[in-house]
Design an enzyme around this catalytic site. Structure first.
Site, PDB file in Angstrom:
ATOM      1  N   GLU A  35       0.821  -1.209   0.000  1.00 29.57           N
ATOM      2  CA  GLU A  35       0.000   0.000   0.000  1.00 29.57           C
ATOM      3  C   GLU A  35       0.859   1.264   0.000  1.00 29.57           C
ATOM      4  O   GLU A  35       0.523   2.263   0.628  1.00 29.57           O
ATOM      5  CB  GLU A  35      -0.933  -0.017   1.215  1.00 29.57           C
ATOM      6  N   CYS A  36       1.940   1.220  -0.732  1.00 30.52           N
ATOM      7  CA  CYS A  36       2.921   2.309  -0.777  1.00 30.52           C
ATOM      8  C   CYS A  36       2.856   2.995  -2.137  1.00 30.52           C
ATOM      9  O   CYS A  36       2.480   2.384  -3.136  1.00 30.52           O
ATOM     10  CB  CYS A  36       4.311   1.713  -0.547  1.00 30.52           C
TER      11      CYS A  36
END
Length: 160
Positions: A35-36
């Site tokens: 989730e970067c």
């Protein structure tokens, strides 16, 4: 421990991988997160893996949740996400700490071999370490370094 080949790590599926099997290969080791903002680099990492795996190159992905809680899932969720979203086939490992009291020994060694510009600690997800055929760390690349930019150093290491 002085070479990559001295280490072990648990795979994302729970078995132990002994890195002496990587002797003679060029290896790119990356701390990853699902989730970067850098997560799309999985595409480029997989492309490097596919392009060079038959020449003695591999990528090792180590999920890490130490930066903004950007890897909250368990091993099954991480692996499913990487495979379904980015087609990742390179080896993935159990979620690790790359900084702090519980730093995985491999990551402590990597950081000691190639400290970053602001010290040894890993600054963010998708920091990359290039290891040559002898198991020596030859380069460290920051998160903003796109996988495509690593082709020249990988080629150089493969030809050495």
């Amino acid at each position: 421990m002085t070479k990559l080949h001295d280490f072990t790590a648990d795979t994302i599926s729970g078995s132990q991988d002994v890195f002496d099997r990587l002797a003679g290969q060029v290896v790119l080791i990356v701390n990853t997160a699902s989730e970067c903002g850098f997560t799309p680099q999985y595409d480029g990492l997989e492309k490097l893996y596919e392009d060079y795996k038959d020449r003695g190159f591999t990528v090792l992905g180590f999920p890490c949740n130490q930066f903004g809680d950007q890897e909250p899932g368990d091993g099954d969720e991480i692996q499913a996400f990487c495979r379904s979203t980015y087609g990742v086939e390179f080896p993935l490992y159990k979620k690790v700490d790359v900084n702090g009291l519980h730093t995985h020994p491999l990551w402590a060694w990597l950081k000691s071999e190639k400290p970053g510009e602001n010290g040894a600690d890993i600054e963010w997800n998708f920091t990359k370490f290039l290891v040559d055929k002898s198991g020596t760390v030859v380069a460290r690349f920051g998160p903003s370094t796109e996988p495509e930019e690593l082709r020249a150093p990988i080629e150089e290491s493969l030809q050495a």
